[in-house]
Scaffold this motif. Structure first.
Motif, PDB file in Angstrom:
ATOM      1  N   ASP A 481      32.406 -41.680 -46.767  1.00 30.40           N
ATOM      2  CA  ASP A 481      32.967 -42.935 -47.238  1.00 30.40           C
ATOM      3  C   ASP A 481      33.818 -42.582 -48.452  1.00 30.40           C
ATOM      4  OD1 ASP A 481      33.622 -45.449 -48.061  1.00 30.40           O
ATOM      5  OD2 ASP A 481      31.570 -46.088 -48.532  1.00 30.40           O
ATOM      6  N   GLY A 482      35.103 -42.324 -48.218  1.00 29.62           N
ATOM      7  CA  GLY A 482      35.947 -41.795 -49.282  1.00 29.62           C
ATOM      8  C   GLY A 482      35.521 -40.382 -49.611  1.00 29.62           C
ATOM      9  N   ASN A 483      35.171 -40.127 -50.866  1.00 31.20           N
ATOM     10  CA  ASN A 483      34.670 -38.814 -51.274  1.00 31.20           C
ATOM     11  C   ASN A 483      33.149 -38.750 -51.267  1.00 31.20           C
ATOM     12  OD1 ASN A 483      36.991 -37.308 -51.600  1.00 31.20           O
ATOM     13  ND2 ASN A 483      37.354 -38.064 -53.679  1.00 31.20           N
ATOM     14  N   THR A 484      32.507 -39.761 -50.723  1.00 35.51           N
ATOM     15  CA  THR A 484      31.045 -39.802 -50.693  1.00 35.51           C
ATOM     16  C   THR A 484      30.521 -39.345 -49.341  1.00 35.51           C
ATOM     17  OG1 THR A 484      30.956 -41.610 -52.312  1.00 35.51           O
ATOM     18  CG2 THR A 484      29.026 -41.288 -50.926  1.00 35.51           C
ATOM     19  N   LEU A 485      29.624 -38.386 -49.391  1.00 34.18           N
ATOM     20  CA  LEU A 485      28.911 -37.965 -48.187  1.00 34.18           C
ATOM     21  C   LEU A 485      27.703 -38.871 -48.017  1.00 34.18           C
ATOM     22  CD1 LEU A 485      28.282 -35.908 -45.876  1.00 34.18           C
ATOM     23  CD2 LEU A 485      27.002 -34.592 -47.589  1.00 34.18           C
ATOM     24  N   VAL A 486      27.608 -39.509 -46.879  1.00 32.56           N
ATOM     25  CA  VAL A 486      26.506 -40.427 -46.576  1.00 32.56           C
ATOM     26  C   VAL A 486      25.649 -39.799 -45.481  1.00 32.56           C
ATOM     27  CG1 VAL A 486      25.857 -42.733 -45.818  1.00 32.56           C
ATOM     28  CG2 VAL A 486      27.944 -42.409 -47.190  1.00 32.56           C
ATOM     29  N   ILE A 487      24.368 -39.643 -45.787  1.00 33.37           N
ATOM     30  CA  ILE A 487      23.444 -39.050 -44.816  1.00 33.37           C
ATOM     31  C   ILE A 487      22.305 -40.032 -44.576  1.00 33.37           C
ATOM     32  CG2 ILE A 487      22.084 -37.029 -44.209  1.00 33.37           C
ATOM     33  CD1 ILE A 487      23.426 -35.520 -46.479  1.00 33.37           C
ATOM     34  N   GLU A 488      22.096 -40.392 -43.339  1.00 29.66           N
ATOM     35  CA  GLU A 488      20.960 -41.234 -42.947  1.00 29.66           C
ATOM     36  C   GLU A 488      19.879 -40.310 -42.381  1.00 29.66           C
ATOM     37  OE1 GLU A 488      20.482 -44.402 -43.342  1.00 29.66           O
ATOM     38  OE2 GLU A 488      22.475 -45.187 -43.855  1.00 29.66           O
ATOM     39  N   VAL A 489      18.868 -40.041 -43.197  1.00 28.84           N
ATOM     40  CA  VAL A 489      17.839 -39.072 -42.827  1.00 28.84           C
ATOM     41  C   VAL A 489      16.652 -39.817 -42.220  1.00 28.84           C
ATOM     42  CG1 VAL A 489      16.430 -37.146 -43.608  1.00 28.84           C
ATOM     43  CG2 VAL A 489      18.570 -37.669 -44.797  1.00 28.84           C
ATOM     44  N   PRO A 490      16.319 -39.559 -40.953  1.00 26.27           N
ATOM     45  CA  PRO A 490      15.175 -40.240 -40.342  1.00 26.27           C
ATOM     46  C   PRO A 490      13.862 -39.897 -41.054  1.00 26.27           C
ATOM     47  CG  PRO A 490      16.571 -39.230 -38.666  1.00 26.27           C
ATOM     48  CD  PRO A 490      17.029 -38.694 -39.995  1.00 26.27           C
ATOM     49  N   ALA A 491      12.849 -40.698 -40.789  1.00 24.23           N
ATOM     50  CA  ALA A 491      11.522 -40.459 -41.366  1.00 24.23           C
ATOM     51  C   ALA A 491      11.036 -39.062 -41.024  1.00 24.23           C
ATOM     52  CB  ALA A 491      10.536 -41.500 -40.848  1.00 24.23           C
ATOM     53  N   HIS A 492      10.280 -38.481 -41.945  1.00 24.37           N
ATOM     54  CA  HIS A 492       9.702 -37.138 -41.840  1.00 24.37           C
ATOM     55  C   HIS A 492      10.649 -36.149 -41.159  1.00 24.37           C
ATOM     56  CE1 HIS A 492       7.774 -39.495 -38.459  1.00 24.37           C
ATOM     57  NE2 HIS A 492       8.180 -38.451 -37.742  1.00 24.37           N
ATOM     58  N   SER A 493      11.789 -35.955 -41.811  1.00 22.32           N
ATOM     59  CA  SER A 493      12.813 -35.070 -41.267  1.00 22.32           C
ATOM     60  C   SER A 493      13.425 -34.205 -42.356  1.00 22.32           C
ATOM     61  CB  SER A 493      13.946 -35.877 -40.615  1.00 22.32           C
ATOM     62  OG  SER A 493      13.496 -36.586 -39.493  1.00 22.32           O
ATOM     63  N   PHE A 494      13.898 -33.034 -41.932  1.00 17.88           N
ATOM     64  CA  PHE A 494      14.685 -32.153 -42.777  1.00 17.88           C
ATOM     65  C   PHE A 494      16.055 -31.986 -42.124  1.00 17.88           C
ATOM     66  CE2 PHE A 494      15.881 -27.551 -43.479  1.00 17.88           C
ATOM     67  CZ  PHE A 494      16.398 -27.744 -44.744  1.00 17.88           C
ATOM     68  N   VAL A 495      17.093 -32.155 -42.940  1.00 24.93           N
ATOM     69  CA  VAL A 495      18.452 -32.156 -42.439  1.00 24.93           C
ATOM     70  C   VAL A 495      19.302 -31.209 -43.266  1.00 24.93           C
ATOM     71  CG1 VAL A 495      20.546 -33.584 -42.392  1.00 24.93           C
ATOM     72  CG2 VAL A 495      18.422 -34.476 -41.441  1.00 24.93           C
ATOM     73  N   THR A 496      20.233 -30.509 -42.606  1.00 25.54           N
ATOM     74  CA  THR A 496      21.255 -29.751 -43.332  1.00 25.54           C
ATOM     75  C   THR A 496      22.624 -30.208 -42.813  1.00 25.54           C
ATOM     76  OG1 THR A 496      21.193 -27.913 -41.753  1.00 25.54           O
ATOM     77  CG2 THR A 496      19.841 -27.721 -43.736  1.00 25.54           C
ATOM     78  N   VAL A 497      23.581 -30.266 -43.748  1.00 22.52           N
ATOM     79  CA  VAL A 497      24.948 -30.651 -43.417  1.00 22.52           C
ATOM     80  C   VAL A 497      25.888 -29.661 -44.077  1.00 22.52           C
ATOM     81  CG1 VAL A 497      26.710 -32.447 -43.570  1.00 22.52           C
ATOM     82  CG2 VAL A 497      24.309 -33.088 -43.281  1.00 22.52           C
ATOM     83  N   GLN A 498      26.807 -29.121 -43.297  1.00 24.17           N
ATOM     84  CA  GLN A 498      27.803 -28.197 -43.813  1.00 24.17           C
ATOM     85  C   GLN A 498      29.122 -28.918 -44.070  1.00 24.17           C
ATOM     86  OE1 GLN A 498      27.773 -25.133 -40.715  1.00 24.17           O
ATOM     87  NE2 GLN A 498      26.836 -23.729 -42.179  1.00 24.17           N
ATOM     88  N   LEU A 499      29.773 -28.536 -45.160  1.00 22.25           N
ATOM     89  CA  LEU A 499      31.083 -29.072 -45.502  1.00 22.25           C
ATOM     90  C   LEU A 499      32.008 -27.898 -45.786  1.00 22.25           C
ATOM     91  CD1 LEU A 499      29.945 -31.718 -48.179  1.00 22.25           C
ATOM     92  CD2 LEU A 499      30.149 -32.072 -45.713  1.00 22.25           C
ATOM     93  N   SER A 500      33.279 -28.055 -45.409  1.00 27.98           N
ATOM     94  CA  SER A 500      34.294 -27.053 -45.730  1.00 27.98           C
ATOM     95  C   SER A 500      35.190 -27.592 -46.840  1.00 27.98           C
ATOM     96  CB  SER A 500      35.152 -26.740 -44.488  1.00 27.98           C
ATOM     97  OG  SER A 500      34.367 -26.169 -43.471  1.00 27.98           O
ATOM     98  N   VAL A 501      35.346 -26.783 -47.881  1.00 31.22           N
ATOM     99  CA  VAL A 501      36.212 -27.171 -48.981  1.00 31.22           C
ATOM    100  C   VAL A 501      37.653 -26.920 -48.548  1.00 31.22           C
ATOM    101  CG1 VAL A 501      36.886 -26.657 -51.359  1.00 31.22           C
ATOM    102  CG2 VAL A 501      34.470 -26.696 -50.730  1.00 31.22           C
ATOM    103  N   ASP A 502      38.491 -27.944 -48.671  1.00 34.21           N
ATOM    104  CA  ASP A 502      39.895 -27.851 -48.220  1.00 34.21           C
ATOM    105  C   ASP A 502      40.724 -27.017 -49.192  1.00 34.21           C
ATOM    106  OD1 ASP A 502      39.135 -29.493 -46.140  1.00 34.21           O
ATOM    107  OD2 ASP A 502      39.812 -31.328 -47.143  1.00 34.21           O
TER     108      ASP A 502
END
Length: 502
Positions: A481-502
């Motif tokens: 959302d613009g420059n904001t990374l929004v992560i919806e993490v489900p219950a009892h979960s571990f998440v990783t998200v990769q981003l590339s710097v432009d």
């Protein structure tokens, strides 16, 4: 949770050694784990099991601590060199009173480390050994030329010395390593460290045996022995780090719960106790800052993890336990905490790697199972030697209370390396998604791959019949959302998200 991340203002480096491991002569960690013998039908190289090596190489494990643990302080290294048929046996008094044949010794351990691509971290015997014994072990491993120990090493088949930086000066000297007082051990640590010499170009990183849990007075005694309170002079370069141990146990140490059969209340108490790692590292760091404000002396957590009752039908002294999604979430939370304290924390070693406590791998004969905790290490490996990106939290997530202990249900951390950002996020809540908003400032970026580790219940675990019940899957719950990374993490979960710097 809402937080600001200034990508152009990084924090300290996250040492890869925070992802270290631990292998003790305990139960089936070494024998019938890493080492099956060269006559085993299980595929091996000189007795070292190759499928375990391959699995751990996927984690890029940076170091392996050995031979203990409590076992280290009754281990005499000369018993584990030379022809195997000539090696004397010993009794492992700490773990089951079993007879140890010493077939897995110094050369086998060094071969294992070479196969893993990991640095050795050797825990020396202070409890029942001598200064000379440990000094000669260092010489045996690391000195070239014509010295008594280098000649002995050559007689045993190894011409060139190894590189061995990491040496532990004792283990749990407050308990199984000698039941010592802090001030007494502080003097011993100085003595042993003095005679553990740098040979050739091998520079030692000596780790003095430190505190249990939140015993900050032990840390202060060790710091006082090499520095002074408030003075301009830096600490003396005698040992380069000190350790502490902290295990997550619920409900109590005397009444440990089961690895896969536990209530919701036990789960939440486990998470509250896992969060204590943050408090404990911060406490030891504050003491060390008083004597070493420049953080020249490292803090090492060389035993951590969950500790449950041994599985039914197994030897209780062998500490074999299953590994559920709950254990994986403890690990993911711990790594966020370790990243936060990367300025002072230089190494951490999960207990233990194979078939003991919070293991990466469980074996049964030729069969091998990867645990949920294994997958956390694999998903997080891009944090190794990356630059920590501190999260400045402006709105925390939901909080819960367990047995009078309040804890946050959301945890996250981020790092950058080679133009790639890795964000790790954990939702500890048993029910309900958690939204994490990270306002990424100081750069432009592109959203990349997401992965998730979860299961229908926190009791879920991998078995021979269902080895991927808890395994990573693709995650589509991240957006921008613009420059904001929004992560919806489900219950009892571990998440990783990769981003590339432009």
């Amino acid at each position: 949770m809402k937080a600001v991340v200034n990508v152009d203002v990084g924090g300290p480096a996250i040492s890869r050694h925070l992802y270290g491991h631990f292998a003790e002569h305990l139960g089936r960690c070494i024998y019938d784990g890493f080492y099956v013998g060269d006559d085993s039908p299980v595929p091996n190289v000189d007795g070292i099991r190759t499928d375990i090596v391959a699995a751990l190489r996927e984690l890029e494990i940076p170091n392996l601590r050995w031979p203990g643990g409590c076992f280290a302080d009754e281990y005499h290294w000369r018993d584990g060199i030379g022809p195997k048929e000539s090696r004397p046996s010993m009794v492992n008094t700490h773990w089951g009173n079993v007879v140890e044949n010493n077939h897995f010794g110094t050369h086998e351990f060094m071969q294992l480390c070479e196969m893993l691509g990991a640095e050795p971290y050797i825990s020396g015997n202070v409890g029942s050994g001598t200064v000379q014994e440990m000094s000669e072990w260092v010489e045996y491993l690391t000195r070239s030329g014509d010295s008594p120990m280098s000649r002995l090493r050559r007689e045993n088949g190894r011409d060139d010395p190894w590189k061995v930086r990491f040496w532990g000066i004792g283990n749990e000297t407050w308990g199984c390593g000698g039941n010592m007082r802090a001030e007494y051990f502080a003097d011993l640590a100085r003595q042993y460290a003095t005679y553990c010499k740098n040979h050739d170009d091998n520079t030692l990183y000596r780790v003095a045996s430190g505190a249990r849990d939140d015993d900050y007075s032990w840390t202060e005694a060790l710091m006082k022995s090499i520095s002074c309170l408030g003075c301009a002079q830096g600490p003396r370069d005698i040992y380069q780090a000190l350790s502490f141990h902290y295990y997550t146990v619920a409900p109590t140490w005397e009444n440990k719960g089961r690895a896969t059969s536990f209530s919701d209340d036990e789960y939440e108490l486990t998470m509250a106790k896992a969060w204590r790692m943050d408090e404990i590292i911060a406490g030891h760091s504050r003491v060390m800052d008083c004597y070493d404000p420049q953080a020249r002396i490292g803090l090492v957590c060389d035993e951590w993890g969950t500790w449950w009752k041994a599985e039914d039908g197994t030897n209780p002294a062998f500490l074999y336990q299953q590994n559920a999604l709950r254990d994986a979430l403890v690990a993911s939370l711990h790594f966020d905490i370790f990243h936060k304290h990367a300025r002072r924390l230089t190494m951490a070693n999960i207990a233990q790697t194979v078939n003991v406590l919070q293991a990466m791998v469980l074996t049964d004969g030729a069969q091998m199972i990867l645990t949920p905790t294994y997958h956390v290490f694999e998903m997080n490996k891009a944090h190794q030697d990356a630059t920590n990106l501190p999260l400045h939290v402006v709105q925390p997530g939901q909080r819960r209370t367990a047995d009078g202990r309040e804890f946050e249900t959301v945890s996250a951390s981020a790092s950058i390396k080679d133009g790639q950002i890795l964000v790790s996020a954990t939702n500890l809540a048993l029910e309900g998604d958690a939204r994490i908003d990270l306002d990424l400032r100081g750069t432009t970026w592109t959203l990349g791959e997401g992965r998730i580790l979860t299961a229908p219940s926190v009791q879920a675990h991998n078995t021979a019949d269902d080895p991927t019940a808890v395994a990573p899957k693709k995650f589509d719950g991240a957006d921008r959302d613009g420059n904001t990374l929004v992560i919806e993490v489900p219950a009892h979960s571990f998440v990783t998200v990769q981003l590339s710097v432009d």
